[in-house]
Design a protein around this motif. Structure first.
Motif, PDB file in Angstrom:
ATOM      1  N   TYR A  14      -0.970  -4.030  22.348  1.00  0.00           N
ATOM      2  CA  TYR A  14      -1.293  -5.068  21.356  1.00  0.00           C
ATOM      3  C   TYR A  14      -2.529  -5.867  21.746  1.00  0.00           C
ATOM      4  O   TYR A  14      -3.226  -6.396  20.865  1.00  0.00           O
ATOM      5  N   LEU A  78       3.865 -11.623  23.464  1.00  0.00           N
ATOM      6  CA  LEU A  78       3.636 -10.976  24.764  1.00  0.00           C
ATOM      7  C   LEU A  78       2.150 -10.765  25.031  1.00  0.00           C
ATOM      8  O   LEU A  78       1.729 -10.733  26.193  1.00  0.00           O
ATOM      9  N   SER A  79       1.362 -10.570  23.982  1.00  0.00           N
ATOM     10  CA  SER A  79      -0.028 -10.154  24.120  1.00  0.00           C
ATOM     11  C   SER A  79      -0.969 -11.360  24.130  1.00  0.00           C
ATOM     12  O   SER A  79      -1.105 -12.056  23.121  1.00  0.00           O
ATOM     13  N   PHE A 116      10.198 -11.133  13.795  1.00  0.00           N
ATOM     14  CA  PHE A 116       9.749 -10.433  12.584  1.00  0.00           C
ATOM     15  C   PHE A 116       9.035  -9.158  13.017  1.00  0.00           C
ATOM     16  O   PHE A 116       7.869  -9.181  13.400  1.00  0.00           O
TER      17      PHE A 116
HETATM   18  C1  LIG Z   1       4.477  -5.051  14.892  1.00  0.00           C
HETATM   19  S1  LIG Z   1       3.892  -6.523  15.658  1.00  0.00           S
HETATM   20  C2  LIG Z   1       4.615  -7.795  14.611  1.00  0.00           C
HETATM   21  C3  LIG Z   1       3.788  -9.055  14.647  1.00  0.00           C
HETATM   22  C4  LIG Z   1       4.208 -10.086  13.596  1.00  0.00           C
HETATM   23  N1  LIG Z   1       5.528 -10.608  13.858  1.00  0.00           N
HETATM   24  C5  LIG Z   1       4.154  -9.489  12.218  1.00  0.00           C
HETATM   25  O1  LIG Z   1       5.169  -9.539  11.494  1.00  0.00           O
HETATM   26  O2  LIG Z   1       3.092  -8.971  11.833  1.00  0.00           O
HETATM   27  C6  LIG Z   1       4.915  -6.659  17.124  1.00  0.00           C
HETATM   28  C7  LIG Z   1       4.548  -7.869  17.968  1.00  0.00           C
HETATM   29  O3  LIG Z   1       5.604  -8.092  18.906  1.00  0.00           O
HETATM   30  C8  LIG Z   1       5.033  -8.468  20.128  1.00  0.00           C
HETATM   31  N2  LIG Z   1       6.012  -8.194  21.190  1.00  0.00           N
HETATM   32  C9  LIG Z   1       6.508  -6.989  21.574  1.00  0.00           C
HETATM   33  N3  LIG Z   1       7.368  -7.129  22.596  1.00  0.00           N
HETATM   34  C10 LIG Z   1       7.431  -8.466  22.856  1.00  0.00           C
HETATM   35  C11 LIG Z   1       8.145  -9.248  23.806  1.00  0.00           C
HETATM   36  N4  LIG Z   1       8.932  -8.691  24.735  1.00  0.00           N
HETATM   37  N5  LIG Z   1       8.001 -10.594  23.758  1.00  0.00           N
HETATM   38  C12 LIG Z   1       7.173 -11.181  22.851  1.00  0.00           C
HETATM   39  N6  LIG Z   1       6.452 -10.481  21.948  1.00  0.00           N
HETATM   40  C13 LIG Z   1       6.576  -9.145  21.942  1.00  0.00           C
HETATM   41  C14 LIG Z   1       3.773  -7.622  20.209  1.00  0.00           C
HETATM   42  O4  LIG Z   1       2.842  -8.109  21.165  1.00  0.00           O
HETATM   43  C15 LIG Z   1       3.272  -7.691  18.778  1.00  0.00           C
HETATM   44  O5  LIG Z   1       2.400  -8.774  18.567  1.00  0.00           O
END
Ligand SMILES: C[S@@+](CC[C@H](N)C(=O)[O-])C[C@H]1O[C@@H](n2cnc3c(N)ncnc32)[C@H](O)[C@@H]1O
Length: 212
Positions: A14, A78-79, A116
């Motif tokens: 990400y 996370l990113s 989400f």
């Molecule tokens: C498909 S994107 C969705 C972003 C946003 N919620 C949306 O609906 O567009 C997945 C997001 O989850 C974050 N993510 C994945 N694993 C995570 C974790 N363990 N803790 C926090 N964020 C995380 C990624 O960095 C990314 O920004």
């Protein structure tokens, strides 16, 4: 695959796509009335209390949409690159780097929490601990929203958002399974919305509450 591998791979992926992902989703909610309806219901369930945490907020468009609905929302992701984009695109909203597997938030401090389409990257074996963490940070009575892809398969995504290299596992799940995980973590499950039923990858939003 160790726990740290998927986290590191997801973060790096990400970070790589942060700018292009933001371009893909910037206007997504304007085209998706069903998602807006889900977020409107969540805002109603929160009922004006705050703060509300958007876990895995990406570039912050959902966090900003909720604030437009009167929700005192902030985002964690996370990113670090995603958080940079979110801060740039939505100045004035709080965004912080954070990991949903190890939430750096006080007990019972949140009036609501949503994940989400971010839980989609968390392996099955880690979901129960993640939901325990969600319950810990929520106040009694506070709502939680989980949005995700529906299905039974997991796949390794190796590129995305304009052909950029990625290495993320994307887990599709049955809503009943997510609801059971929530119940096992002590939530009361309230409502589920099923989206895009005739599309290749339908979606679901499950609403639950930490019991009062
Ligand atoms: C498909 S994107 C969705 C972003 C946003 N919620 C949306 O609906 O567009 C997945 C997001 O989850 C974050 N993510 C994945 N694993 C995570 C974790 N363990 N803790 C926090 N964020 C995380 C990624 O960095 C990314 O920004």
């Amino acid at each position: 695959m160790g726990a740290d591998d998927w986290l590191a791979d997801t973060r790096t992926s990400y970070d790589t796509v942060a700018e292009s992902y933001a371009g893909f989703v910037r206007d997504a909610l304007t085209r998706m009335p069903d998602l807006r309806a889900g977020l409107a219901l969540f805002a109603d369930l929160v009922g004006g209390d705050g703060p509300v945490v958007d876990v895995g907020c990406g570039p912050g468009h959902v966090t900003a949409h909720l604030r437009g609905l009167g929700v005192d929302a902030f985002g964690i992701d996370l990113s670090p690159a995603m958080i940079d984009v979110a801060r740039r695109e939505h100045p004035g909203i709080r965004f912080e780097v954070g990991d949903m597997t190890d939430l750096d938030l006080p007990d019972a401090s949140a009036a609501g929490l949503l994940a989400f389409w971010s839980l989609i990257h968390v392996p099955d074996g880690e979901v129960p601990a993640v939901f325990d963490g969600f319950r810990r940070v929520l106040r009694p009575g506070a709502p939680v929203l989980v949005g995700f892809h529906v299905g039974d398969v997991s796949r390794l995504k190796t590129q995305g958002y304009g052909g950029h290299p990625m290495r993320v596992h994307v887990h599709r799940r049955r809503p009943d399974r997510v609801a059971d995980w929530l119940r096992d973590a002590g939530f009361t499950v309230q409502t589920q919305l099923l989206l895009d039923l005739d599309q290749e990858v339908p979606g679901a939003i499950v609403f639950a509450r930490r019991p009062a």
